[in-house]
Write a protein that holds these residues in place. Structure first.
Motif, PDB file in Angstrom:
ATOM      1  N   ASP A 139      65.443 -17.612 -70.983  1.00 54.44           N
ATOM      2  CA  ASP A 139      64.600 -18.520 -71.758  1.00 54.44           C
ATOM      3  C   ASP A 139      63.209 -18.612 -71.140  1.00 54.44           C
ATOM      4  OD1 ASP A 139      63.893 -20.391 -73.701  1.00 54.44           O
ATOM      5  OD2 ASP A 139      64.626 -22.079 -72.519  1.00 54.44           O
ATOM      6  N   ARG A 143      59.679 -17.497 -72.938  1.00 52.29           N
ATOM      7  CA  ARG A 143      58.536 -18.393 -73.095  1.00 52.29           C
ATOM      8  C   ARG A 143      57.270 -17.781 -72.504  1.00 52.29           C
ATOM      9  NH1 ARG A 143      59.388 -22.538 -70.021  1.00 52.29           N
ATOM     10  NH2 ARG A 143      61.573 -22.315 -69.437  1.00 52.29           N
ATOM     11  N   ARG A 147      53.880 -16.893 -74.509  1.00 52.12           N
ATOM     12  CA  ARG A 147      52.601 -17.421 -74.040  1.00 52.12           C
ATOM     13  C   ARG A 147      51.565 -16.307 -73.903  1.00 52.12           C
ATOM     14  NH1 ARG A 147      49.570 -18.085 -69.605  1.00 52.12           N
ATOM     15  NH2 ARG A 147      50.968 -16.850 -68.300  1.00 52.12           N
ATOM     16  N   SER A 164      61.980 -26.185 -72.408  1.00 52.56           N
ATOM     17  CA  SER A 164      61.453 -25.241 -73.395  1.00 52.56           C
ATOM     18  C   SER A 164      60.157 -25.707 -74.027  1.00 52.56           C
ATOM     19  CB  SER A 164      62.483 -24.985 -74.502  1.00 52.56           C
ATOM     20  OG  SER A 164      63.642 -24.366 -73.983  1.00 52.56           O
TER      21      SER A 164
END
Length: 213
Positions: A139, A143, A147, A164
């Protein structure tokens, strides 16, 4: 963020005009979404719904979903979604997917759906609890990829994990269809009891109060 039934998924469906608001309006770039052609509106979005569907077909077609995308684009989307390794293990883009992805694990399904959402480089990325089956390390990598490579996209993330969303520019806390908090993670830890309760229960009182870069 908010409890089940708070209205989180409703916001996504309103944005994509699966149904219309009963009053007021929803606007994108200052334009009421009812003034967009449905195809033009939906083309703006890359979306993973909470209970999204995989089809009995190849991995390629499940990511492509009828769009004019090259294999290179599909593989790059799979890489960003942390799906490339398991796709290669399955035999590549031509590997079969069973009905509803029955031959894949929960985490593999989510990563394939994420690759589908990322493949078209959408203007708006909508992720509805789309990483709940991923371990924290995967996860976190996901992310970071979002980004880095979706910097120009508006990202709307519904999540059960504060980790998150805690880096988001703005976090909305919903309860029973009402907005009860709005701000950064640090602001909400100070001003929103429900958010603070969620944060402290998930990541501990000390960590929840830290300022994260």
């Amino acid at each position: 963020i908010g409890a089940t039934g708070a209205g989180k998924s409703t916001i996504i469906r309103l944005l994509m005009r699966y149904y219309d608001v009963s009053e007021g309006s929803v606007k994108i770039d200052g334009v009421d979404i009812r003034d967009y052609a449905t195809s033009d509106l939906r083309a703006k979005f890359g979306v993973v719904f909470q209970n999204d569907t995989l089809f009995k077909d190849t991995i390629r077609e499940n990511i492509r979903l009828g769009r004019n995308l090259t294999d290179e684009q599909l593989l790059e989307a799979a890489r960003r979604a942390q799906a490339l390794e398991f796709i290669e293990e399955q035999g590549g883009l031509d590997a079969p997917v069973a009905i509803k992805g029955a031959n894949l694990s929960g985490g593999q399904k989510q990563r394939l759906l994420l690759a589908r959402a990322l493949a078209g480089d959408p203007d708006i990325l909508l992720l509805d609890d789309s990483s709940s089956a991923l371990d924290y390390r995967t996860d976190s990598k996901l992310r970071e990829e979002i980004r880095l490579h979706c910097a120009d996209a508006t990202k709307i993330i519904i999540a059960q994990r504060i980790s998150s969303i805690m880096h988001a520019e703005k976090i909305m806390v919903l309860e029973n269809g009402n907005v009860i908090g709005m701000g950064t993670h640090e602001e909400l830890m100070e001003t929103c009891p429900l958010y603070r309760e969620i944060g402290e229960s998930q990541i501990g009182e000390g960590l929840a109060k830290e300022v994260h870069a």
